[in-house]
Write a protein that holds these residues in place. Sequence first.
Motif, PDB file in Angstrom:
ATOM      1  N   GLU A   1       0.829  -1.212   0.000  1.00 21.02           N
ATOM      2  CA  GLU A   1       0.000   0.000   0.000  1.00 21.02           C
ATOM      3  C   GLU A   1       0.861   1.259   0.000  1.00 21.02           C
ATOM      4  OE1 GLU A   1      -3.453   2.227   2.710  1.00 21.02           O
ATOM      5  OE2 GLU A   1      -2.745   0.222   3.260  1.00 21.02           O
ATOM      6  N   GLY A   2       1.956   1.252   0.777  1.00 22.61           N
ATOM      7  CA  GLY A   2       2.827   2.438   0.857  1.00 22.61           C
ATOM      8  C   GLY A   2       3.382   2.821  -0.504  1.00 22.61           C
ATOM      9  N   LEU A   3       3.786   1.828  -1.267  1.00 22.61           N
ATOM     10  CA  LEU A   3       4.337   2.070  -2.602  1.00 22.61           C
ATOM     11  C   LEU A   3       3.244   2.590  -3.548  1.00 22.61           C
ATOM     12  CD1 LEU A   3       6.787   1.827  -4.466  1.00 22.61           C
ATOM     13  CD2 LEU A   3       6.154  -0.560  -4.884  1.00 22.61           C
ATOM     14  N   ALA A   4       2.052   2.015  -3.433  1.00 25.81           N
ATOM     15  CA  ALA A   4       0.935   2.443  -4.286  1.00 25.81           C
ATOM     16  C   ALA A   4       0.580   3.899  -4.020  1.00 25.81           C
ATOM     17  CB  ALA A   4      -0.273   1.538  -4.047  1.00 25.81           C
ATOM     18  N   ARG A   5       0.529   4.279  -2.740  1.00 24.03           N
ATOM     19  CA  ARG A   5       0.156   5.658  -2.396  1.00 24.03           C
ATOM     20  C   ARG A   5       1.292   6.639  -2.722  1.00 24.03           C
ATOM     21  NH1 ARG A   5      -4.643   6.028   0.072  1.00 24.03           N
ATOM     22  NH2 ARG A   5      -5.476   4.198   1.152  1.00 24.03           N
ATOM     23  N   LYS A   6       2.514   6.205  -2.517  1.00 27.76           N
ATOM     24  CA  LYS A   6       3.667   7.072  -2.767  1.00 27.76           C
ATOM     25  C   LYS A   6       3.723   7.519  -4.236  1.00 27.76           C
ATOM     26  CE  LYS A   6       8.752   6.891  -2.675  1.00 27.76           C
ATOM     27  NZ  LYS A   6       9.926   6.006  -2.374  1.00 27.76           N
ATOM     28  N   TYR A   7       3.487   6.570  -5.146  1.00 32.65           N
ATOM     29  CA  TYR A   7       3.614   6.894  -6.575  1.00 32.65           C
ATOM     30  C   TYR A   7       2.263   6.999  -7.296  1.00 32.65           C
ATOM     31  CZ  TYR A   7       8.610   5.953  -6.075  1.00 32.65           C
ATOM     32  OH  TYR A   7       9.943   5.983  -5.703  1.00 32.65           O
ATOM     33  N   GLU A   8       1.174   6.927  -6.552  1.00 28.60           N
ATOM     34  CA  GLU A   8      -0.177   7.016  -7.116  1.00 28.60           C
ATOM     35  C   GLU A   8      -0.349   6.032  -8.281  1.00 28.60           C
ATOM     36  OE1 GLU A   8      -1.720  11.472  -6.431  1.00 28.60           O
ATOM     37  OE2 GLU A   8       0.010  11.343  -7.764  1.00 28.60           O
ATOM     38  N   LEU A   9      -0.354   4.774  -7.896  1.00 26.98           N
ATOM     39  CA  LEU A   9      -0.495   3.701  -8.885  1.00 26.98           C
ATOM     40  C   LEU A   9      -1.215   2.524  -8.245  1.00 26.98           C
ATOM     41  CD1 LEU A   9       1.748   1.289  -8.061  1.00 26.98           C
ATOM     42  CD2 LEU A   9       3.321   3.047  -8.886  1.00 26.98           C
ATOM     43  N   ILE A  10      -1.730   1.638  -9.109  1.00 22.86           N
ATOM     44  CA  ILE A  10      -2.362   0.428  -8.588  1.00 22.86           C
ATOM     45  C   ILE A  10      -2.182  -0.705  -9.603  1.00 22.86           C
ATOM     46  CG2 ILE A  10      -4.685   0.903  -9.527  1.00 22.86           C
ATOM     47  CD1 ILE A  10      -5.679  -0.197  -6.698  1.00 22.86           C
ATOM     48  N   PRO A  11      -1.793  -1.908  -9.132  1.00 18.38           N
ATOM     49  CA  PRO A  11      -1.653  -3.043 -10.053  1.00 18.38           C
ATOM     50  C   PRO A  11      -3.033  -3.512 -10.512  1.00 18.38           C
ATOM     51  CG  PRO A  11      -1.353  -3.782  -7.791  1.00 18.38           C
ATOM     52  CD  PRO A  11      -1.497  -2.293  -7.730  1.00 18.38           C
ATOM     53  N   VAL A  12      -3.146  -3.905 -11.786  1.00 14.65           N
ATOM     54  CA  VAL A  12      -4.459  -4.260 -12.334  1.00 14.65           C
ATOM     55  C   VAL A  12      -4.510  -5.696 -12.829  1.00 14.65           C
ATOM     56  CG1 VAL A  12      -6.172  -3.704 -14.112  1.00 14.65           C
ATOM     57  CG2 VAL A  12      -4.888  -1.860 -12.999  1.00 14.65           C
ATOM     58  N   LEU A  13      -3.470  -6.110 -13.554  1.00 15.75           N
ATOM     59  CA  LEU A  13      -3.530  -7.396 -14.237  1.00 15.75           C
ATOM     60  C   LEU A  13      -2.135  -8.004 -14.346  1.00 15.75           C
ATOM     61  CD1 LEU A  13      -5.405  -9.306 -15.962  1.00 15.75           C
ATOM     62  CD2 LEU A  13      -4.766  -7.923 -17.944  1.00 15.75           C
TER      63      LEU A  13
ATOM     64  N   ILE B   1      -0.139 -11.107 -16.342  1.00 14.84           N
ATOM     65  CA  ILE B   1      -0.125 -12.172 -17.338  1.00 14.84           C
ATOM     66  C   ILE B   1       1.311 -12.642 -17.488  1.00 14.84           C
ATOM     67  CG2 ILE B   1      -0.583 -12.803 -19.733  1.00 14.84           C
ATOM     68  CD1 ILE B   1      -2.720 -10.617 -19.805  1.00 14.84           C
ATOM     69  N   GLY B   2       1.555 -13.868 -17.082  1.00  7.14           N
ATOM     70  CA  GLY B   2       2.924 -14.396 -17.108  1.00  7.14           C
ATOM     71  C   GLY B   2       3.810 -13.605 -16.157  1.00  7.14           C
ATOM     72  N   ASN B   3       4.916 -13.065 -16.679  1.00  6.22           N
ATOM     73  CA  ASN B   3       5.817 -12.276 -15.824  1.00  6.22           C
ATOM     74  C   ASN B   3       5.646 -10.772 -16.049  1.00  6.22           C
ATOM     75  OD1 ASN B   3       6.887 -12.146 -18.394  1.00  6.22           O
ATOM     76  ND2 ASN B   3       9.030 -12.273 -17.714  1.00  6.22           N
ATOM     77  N   ARG B   4       4.475 -10.388 -16.561  1.00 12.16           N
ATOM     78  CA  ARG B   4       4.201  -8.975 -16.817  1.00 12.16           C
ATOM     79  C   ARG B   4       3.068  -8.486 -15.918  1.00 12.16           C
ATOM     80  NH1 ARG B   4       6.449  -6.800 -21.373  1.00 12.16           N
ATOM     81  NH2 ARG B   4       7.662  -8.281 -22.633  1.00 12.16           N
ATOM     82  N   LEU B   5       3.309  -7.328 -15.306  1.00 14.33           N
ATOM     83  CA  LEU B   5       2.320  -6.734 -14.410  1.00 14.33           C
ATOM     84  C   LEU B   5       1.886  -5.384 -14.977  1.00 14.33           C
ATOM     85  CD1 LEU B   5       0.811  -6.853 -11.646  1.00 14.33           C
ATOM     86  CD2 LEU B   5       2.754  -5.601 -10.679  1.00 14.33           C
ATOM     87  N   SER B   6       0.602  -5.263 -15.287  1.00 13.34           N
ATOM     88  CA  SER B   6       0.069  -3.992 -15.788  1.00 13.34           C
ATOM     89  C   SER B   6      -0.358  -3.139 -14.601  1.00 13.34           C
ATOM     90  CB  SER B   6      -1.126  -4.241 -16.706  1.00 13.34           C
ATOM     91  OG  SER B   6      -0.732  -4.983 -17.843  1.00 13.34           O
ATOM     92  N   CYS B   7       0.112  -1.899 -14.575  1.00 12.06           N
ATOM     93  CA  CYS B   7      -0.206  -0.986 -13.476  1.00 12.06           C
ATOM     94  C   CYS B   7      -0.803   0.307 -14.020  1.00 12.06           C
ATOM     95  CB  CYS B   7       1.051  -0.637 -12.669  1.00 12.06           C
ATOM     96  SG  CYS B   7       1.649  -2.003 -11.667  1.00 12.06           S
ATOM     97  N   ALA B   8      -1.891   0.741 -13.400  1.00 14.17           N
ATOM     98  CA  ALA B   8      -2.468   2.045 -13.727  1.00 14.17           C
ATOM     99  C   ALA B   8      -1.713   3.095 -12.923  1.00 14.17           C
ATOM    100  CB  ALA B   8      -3.946   2.075 -13.378  1.00 14.17           C
ATOM    101  N   MET B   9      -1.257   4.160 -13.612  1.00 17.75           N
ATOM    102  CA  MET B   9      -0.432   5.171 -12.952  1.00 17.75           C
ATOM    103  C   MET B   9      -0.900   6.573 -13.323  1.00 17.75           C
ATOM    104  SD  MET B   9       3.290   3.394 -13.775  1.00 17.75           S
ATOM    105  CE  MET B   9       4.217   4.424 -12.638  1.00 17.75           C
ATOM    106  N   VAL B  10      -0.731   7.489 -12.389  1.00 21.47           N
ATOM    107  CA  VAL B  10      -0.966   8.900 -12.697  1.00 21.47           C
ATOM    108  C   VAL B  10       0.162   9.399 -13.590  1.00 21.47           C
ATOM    109  CG1 VAL B  10      -1.079  11.233 -11.735  1.00 21.47           C
ATOM    110  CG2 VAL B  10      -2.281   9.358 -10.602  1.00 21.47           C
ATOM    111  N   ASP B  11       1.385   8.962 -13.287  1.00 21.08           N
ATOM    112  CA  ASP B  11       2.562   9.364 -14.061  1.00 21.08           C
ATOM    113  C   ASP B  11       3.260   8.116 -14.605  1.00 21.08           C
ATOM    114  OD1 ASP B  11       4.788  10.438 -15.158  1.00 21.08           O
ATOM    115  OD2 ASP B  11       5.529  11.426 -13.340  1.00 21.08           O
ATOM    116  N   PRO B  12       2.862   7.641 -15.794  1.00 22.36           N
ATOM    117  CA  PRO B  12       3.438   6.403 -16.329  1.00 22.36           C
ATOM    118  C   PRO B  12       4.888   6.518 -16.770  1.00 22.36           C
ATOM    119  CG  PRO B  12       1.941   7.406 -17.922  1.00 22.36           C
ATOM    120  CD  PRO B  12       1.832   8.217 -16.672  1.00 22.36           C
ATOM    121  N   TRP B  13       5.465   7.761 -16.709  1.00 21.39           N
ATOM    122  CA  TRP B  13       6.864   7.943 -17.101  1.00 21.39           C
ATOM    123  C   TRP B  13       7.805   8.019 -15.904  1.00 21.39           C
ATOM    124  CZ3 TRP B  13       3.792  11.773 -20.064  1.00 21.39           C
ATOM    125  CH2 TRP B  13       3.520  11.327 -21.369  1.00 21.39           C
TER     126      TRP B  13
END
Length: 561
Positions: A82-94, A96-108
């Motif tokens: 949770e600390g990491l999610a709040r710090k960077y304003e992101l949340i893991p969504v999906l 697949i295999g060894n790939r994790l898709s994350c929704a981010m306010v700042d994807p860069w």
Amino acid sequence: MKKERKSLVESLIEEGIITFEQLKEVEEEERRSGLNLRKALVKMGLVSEDDLVAFLSNKLGITQIVLESYIIDPKIIDLVPEGLARKYELIPVLKIGNRLSCAMVDPWNVFALDELRAKTGLIIEPMVATQTEIKRAIDEYYTAKGTIEEVILAIDKEKVSVKDADVKGLEAVVEEPAVIRLVNLVISRALAEGSSDIHIEPEKETLNIRFRVDGLLHQVFSPPKHLQSAIISRIKIMSGLDIAERRVPQDGRFNIKLESREVDVRVSCVPSIYGESLALRLLDVSGNVLTLEQLGFSRDVMQDYLKLISHPYGMILVTGPTGSGKTSTLYASLSKINSVDKNIITIEDPVEYHLPGVRQIQVNAKVDLTFANGLRAILRQDPNVIMVGEIRDAQAAEIAVQAALTGHMVFSTLHTNDAPSAIVRLADMKIEPFLISSSLIGVLAQRLVRKICKECKEDYAPDEEMLKELGLGDKAKGVKFYRGKGCPKCLNTGYKGRLALFELMVLNENLRRMIVNRMSASEIRKEAYNFGMVGIKEDGVEKAKSGFTTLDEILRITQEE
């Protein structure tokens, strides 16, 4: 990051969203407040949060995600603290295999991406979402963690105990993270258990929630009565219904995504004496259409049915009660004959699955797009094959029959208990017997029965009374019958999944003559049996002998006959 910033700035100016002068003001705001470029743009009112996210997605090739339409698996949430999610304003969504898709306010944000990679050991695929969406999702998934029962215990009773008349209070309650989480958990649990419907039913002292699994309703749990308004209002908001209106029935819908599944949820809301009652129909639109081979046809019936659907013209009717799998059979039939040299058009209410290469029309009563009007329009589209979701009235029946007589292949459904009764039903719609005889080439009646759970399958000896009732008697000697003992995999029912029982009536000259002479359904049935038709009950008994289902199921599904 400088490269991405330059690209964003250039694109914003190029599109006329901001001017050079406004860019200087934005940069000043960045220095003064410490906000990044995107947040500064939104704070200054130069662009809305939604528009900026859409712009980033379209112009800079970043995948946009609408988090409200996703139900995220708790196991995915557990990958990121949770600390990491709040710090960077992101949340893991999906994942697949060894790939994790994350929704981010700042994807860069390279620091966020590096820390995510180090923490999860996965390749990170950034997506963009609004800050509001991500904050709400973080609050929902990290604050209201746990099972349905644990989330219920964590909900503040005083906070959600709002009267139905307090619309503003309800609007606030439905945005509570714990309420959002609770509703999402109910839906995800229903999907995990293979439910086709969720029923939310208010009683005097309780709120009952039931799932329909393999055709039968099961009581799941009863949330406290004080959660009734919050749960029902949340679902009404999701499906675009008016939460202030509780006196009349309402219908709505919404889409959700759960891992790789996309689910269309149809919602029906009706007033009852103890509050509004909801029925949610769950349609997995991401799933593949079943093939004819997967439906449960016996070899002989399959051969005859394949010949029927290969005809260049004529009408085939699929009959049975609501929920007997008629639409699945029609889709499987169309998929079987679909090819580039055929123009296939359907008119449905609703369109449940999308068939590649097939033009599908949705009935819309608001603009007078009925089955009958839609059929007339379809006939002007040079079709080879027409599928009518359901023949509901004489007008649609007449047009469908005429289409079959003028060189088109027509598929449709009727609500009748058996195949011969379809003839009587068409006659009741004032279709002349000679037209029925000339246009109809076959009728397929069907029912769905539950399959024995493979995990707890065992053989047993049925009692004599049951064998007698099914007309088996001495024929059952030496035959092994099976049932399910009940286990966690099948929710202790002994059944898992369903298959269809079929009764196929192929029209011959004798049957056509009987139709013209207005013979009864029972007389037509006798002739069909003489011609080799196997009834639904007989098909069921054969499938019970083969170990697919139980004799109890056959009795349950055919007892009205």
